[in-house]
Write an enzyme that holds these catalytic residues in place. Structure first.
Site, PDB file in Angstrom:
ATOM      1  N   ARG A 123       0.780  -1.331   0.084  1.00  0.00           N
ATOM      2  CA  ARG A 123       0.079   0.117  -0.085  1.00  0.00           C
ATOM      3  C   ARG A 123       0.818   1.460  -0.007  1.00  0.00           C
ATOM      4  NH1 ARG A 123      -3.153  -3.132   3.819  1.00  0.00           N
ATOM      5  NH2 ARG A 123      -4.886  -4.016   2.484  1.00  0.00           N
ATOM      6  N   LYS A 145       3.989  11.344 -11.193  1.00  0.00           N
ATOM      7  CA  LYS A 145       3.154  10.457 -12.331  1.00  0.00           C
ATOM      8  C   LYS A 145       3.885   9.297 -12.345  1.00  0.00           C
ATOM      9  CE  LYS A 145       0.453  13.933 -14.910  1.00  0.00           C
ATOM     10  NZ  LYS A 145       0.404  14.514 -16.242  1.00  0.00           N
ATOM     11  N   GLU A 187      11.557  17.792 -24.523  1.00  0.00           N
ATOM     12  CA  GLU A 187      10.966  18.310 -23.408  1.00  0.00           C
ATOM     13  C   GLU A 187      11.640  19.531 -22.850  1.00  0.00           C
ATOM     14  OE1 GLU A 187       8.238  16.917 -22.110  1.00  0.00           O
ATOM     15  OE2 GLU A 187       8.079  14.818 -22.958  1.00  0.00           O
ATOM     16  N   LYS A 228       9.097  22.685 -13.828  1.00  0.00           N
ATOM     17  CA  LYS A 228       8.256  21.698 -13.564  1.00  0.00           C
ATOM     18  C   LYS A 228       7.895  21.492 -12.189  1.00  0.00           C
ATOM     19  CE  LYS A 228       6.661  17.167 -14.408  1.00  0.00           C
ATOM     20  NZ  LYS A 228       6.759  15.892 -15.192  1.00  0.00           N
ATOM     21  N   GLU A 238      -2.957  17.916 -11.934  1.00  0.00           N
ATOM     22  CA  GLU A 238      -3.551  18.275 -13.086  1.00  0.00           C
ATOM     23  C   GLU A 238      -4.893  18.703 -13.169  1.00  0.00           C
ATOM     24  OE1 GLU A 238      -1.360  16.418 -16.449  1.00  0.00           O
ATOM     25  OE2 GLU A 238      -3.026  16.775 -17.713  1.00  0.00           O
ATOM     26  N   ARG A 242      -1.034  22.258 -14.691  1.00  0.00           N
ATOM     27  CA  ARG A 242      -0.174  21.136 -15.044  1.00  0.00           C
ATOM     28  C   ARG A 242      -0.448  20.747 -16.409  1.00  0.00           C
ATOM     29  NH1 ARG A 242       2.091  16.179 -11.191  1.00  0.00           N
ATOM     30  NH2 ARG A 242       3.442  15.430 -12.927  1.00  0.00           N
ATOM     31  N   ASN A 246       1.691  19.474 -21.206  1.00  0.00           N
ATOM     32  CA  ASN A 246       1.275  18.603 -22.352  1.00  0.00           C
ATOM     33  C   ASN A 246       1.644  19.471 -23.521  1.00  0.00           C
ATOM     34  OD1 ASN A 246       0.547  16.567 -20.559  1.00  0.00           O
ATOM     35  ND2 ASN A 246      -1.190  17.341 -20.185  1.00  0.00           N
ATOM     36  N   HIS A 249       1.905  17.582 -26.781  1.00  0.00           N
ATOM     37  CA  HIS A 249       1.643  16.244 -26.551  1.00  0.00           C
ATOM     38  C   HIS A 249       0.482  15.535 -27.187  1.00  0.00           C
ATOM     39  CE1 HIS A 249       4.899  16.644 -23.728  1.00  0.00           C
ATOM     40  NE2 HIS A 249       4.918  15.320 -23.427  1.00  0.00           N
ATOM     41  N   HIS A 253       1.139  12.260 -29.019  1.00  0.00           N
ATOM     42  CA  HIS A 253       0.421  10.953 -28.837  1.00  0.00           C
ATOM     43  C   HIS A 253      -0.232  10.366 -30.160  1.00  0.00           C
ATOM     44  CE1 HIS A 253       0.227  12.134 -24.299  1.00  0.00           C
ATOM     45  NE2 HIS A 253       1.426  11.520 -24.758  1.00  0.00           N
ATOM     46  N   HIS A 267       9.264   9.434 -28.316  1.00  0.00           N
ATOM     47  CA  HIS A 267       8.553  10.475 -27.457  1.00  0.00           C
ATOM     48  C   HIS A 267       9.006  11.731 -27.710  1.00  0.00           C
ATOM     49  CE1 HIS A 267       5.587  11.835 -25.060  1.00  0.00           C
ATOM     50  NE2 HIS A 267       6.533  12.343 -24.178  1.00  0.00           N
TER      51      HIS A 267
END
Ligand code: GLY
Length: 371
Positions: A123, A145, A187, A228, A238, A242, A246, A249, A253, A267
Site C-alpha cells: 500500500r 506521475k 521536453e 516543472k 493536473e 499542469r 502537455n 503532446h 500521442h 517520444h
C-alpha cells in the site's frame, strides 16, 4: 561544479531534486539520511545496468547499505503488466518493507514502472528516482506521475506517488546515444515555449553546445526542473496549470500511435514535432505572430532533431485518421479535444474550443509537404 537543489513544495510530501555531476557515485551518502535501515532495492534496465549499476552499488556498499538489483529489458515494451508484476513480486521477494526505499535507476520507463510498483507495494513504500536520460531528468522523474501502459493505451493505469528524492547526475548523460539526447531535448525546449521566453532565448544561443558542455547541460536541466517543480507544487494532480506540460503532446500521442510506438518516432521527437504544430496552429488561429512558429522551427532544425511530419520515416495515416487518434487521447474532457496553444513564445494556455477543421487542414498540409 556545484550541486543545484530544486525543491518540490508539496507540504509533508515535499522533496528535493539534486542536479549535478557525480551523483551516482555519491548516491549512498545522499540516500543514507532517508533510510530507516541500511537496505534498498534497485530497479533498472538492461541498457543502464552494464554502464552504471556497478558504480551505484559500490556507492551503497561504501555506506554499508545492502542493495539488490533487478534489470528489466530496456524499452517501452517493458512498461506493461508482465514486467510490472515481475518487478513487484521481486520487490516482495527482497522483503522490501513499508519503511524501505525502492530506487528507480533508468529512464522514463523504469521511473514510471518502479514508481508505480512502489506506490502499490504494501500500500505504498517510498522511492527515489535516479534518472539516467535527459527526458527523465527534466520531466518524468519529477512530479510523481507513475504507471504502466495497457492494450488500451499509454499510462492508463497508474498513481500519483511522489518520490522522496531525485538525483539527476548530469555526467550520466554523456553516455546517452545522440538521438536519445536530442529526443530528451524536445521536453527541455517545451519549458521555454510554454512559460519562459528568456529560457528559450538562452536555449537558442546555448543549446547547440549542451551535449558537450556540462555546465550548460546542468543549467538547462536545472531551469527545466525549476519550471516543472513550480507547476507541480501549484497543481499536483493536473486540475489546471499542469496541463501546460502537455504542450505538443496531443499531436505527439497521435503520431506515436500512428507509428506503433516504434523506433520511427521517439517520444521526445514527437514532442518537438508537436510543439512546432501547436505553434503553427496558434498562428493560424490568429493567436500569435508568424515569427513564433518560424523561430520554433528554426531552432529545432539547428538542433538537428525532428521538426515536421516529413521527418518521420515511412507511411503515415491521413489527417482524418490522425485527428481520430487525437480524440482517443486520455486528456479528452467530455468529448472535447484539449490543445495547449500559445499567444507567443513562453505564453501557452489550455484551449478547449479548437475547431477540428483547422487541425485537420494543418495536418493535411503537413502530410502533403512529406510527398
Ligand atoms: N509529463 C507531464 C507531467 O508530468 O505532468
Amino acid at each position: 561544479m556545484t550541486l543545484d537543489v530544486v525543491p518540490v513544495d508539496l507540504g509533508a510530501r515535499s522533496y528535493e531534486v539534486r542536479i549535478g555531476p557525480g551523483l551516482i557515485d555519491s548516491a549512498g551518502a545522499q540516500l543514507l539520511p532517508f533510510l530507516r535501515r541500511r537496505k534498498v532495492a534497485v530497479v533498472t534496465d538492461s541498457s543502464v545496468a552494464p554502464l552504471h549499476l556497478e558504480r551505484l552499488l559500490a556507492s551503497f556498499a561504501a555506506k554499508g547499505i545492502e542493495a539488490t538489483a533487478l534489470a528489466l529489458p530496456a524499452g517501452e515494451a517493458t512498461k506493461g503488466w508482465p514486467e510490472f508484476a515481475r518487478a513487484t513480486e521481486w520487490l516482495l521477494e527482497q522483503k522490501i518493507e513499508r519503511r524501505d526505499i525502492v530506487v528507480a535507476f533508468g529512464g522514463g520507463v523504469i521511473g514510471d514502472l518502479a514508481g508505480f510498483a512502489a506506490a502499490v507495494l504494501r500500500r505504498g513504500v517510498r522511492f527515489v528516482q535516479i534518472p539516467t536520460t535527459l527526458l527523465s531528468q527534466v520531466d518524468s522523474s519529477v512530479g510523481g506521475k507513475t504507471g504502466i501502459n495497457t492494450a488500451q493505451g499509454k499510462n492508463l493505469v497508474g498513481a500519483f506517488h511522489q518520490p522522496t528524492l531525485v538525483l539527476a547526475d548530469i555526467d550520466v548523460l554523456e553516455t546517452l546515444p545522440a538521438r536519445d539526447f536530442l529526443a530528451g531535448y524536445g521536453e527541455v525546449v517545451k519549458y521555454g515555449l510554454l512559460g519562459d521566453a528568456a529560457f528559450f532565448d538562452w536555449l537558442e544561443v546555448n543549446a547547440p553546445n549542451m551535449a558537450q558542455d556540462r555546465s550548460l547541460r546542468q543549467y538547462a536541466v536545472r531551469r527545466s526542473v525549476e519550471m516543472k517543480a513550480g507547476i507541480v507544487s501549484r497543481d499536483e494532480t493536473e486540475e489546471g496549470e499542469r496541463a501546460l506540460l502537455n504542450l505538443g503532446h496531443t499531436f505527439c500521442h497521435a503520431l506515436e500511435k500512428a507509428t506503433g510506438y516504434s523506433e520511427r518516432l521517439l517520444h521526445g521527437e514527437g514532442v518537438a514535432i508537436g510543439c512546432t504544430l501547436a505553434f503553427e496552429l496558434s498562428q493560424r488561429l490568429g493567436l500569435c505572430s508568424q515569427e513564433a512558429p518560424s523561430r520554433v522551427r528554426a531552432h529545432l532544425r539547428a538542433m538537428g532533431t525532428k521538426v515536421d511530419l516529413k521527418d518521420i520515416p515511412g507511411d503515415l495515416p491521413d489527417a482524418q485518421t490522425l485527428l481520430a487518434l487525437m480524440g482517443q487521447d486520455k486528456k479528452v474532457v467530455d468529448g472535447q479535444l484539449r490543445f495547449i496553444l500559445a499567444r507567443g513564445i513562453g505564453d501557452a494556455f489550455v484551449a478547449s474550443d479548437v475547431p477540428g477543421d483547422a487541425v485537420k487542414t494543418l495536418l493535411s498540409e503537413a502530410l502533403v509537404a512529406r510527398s
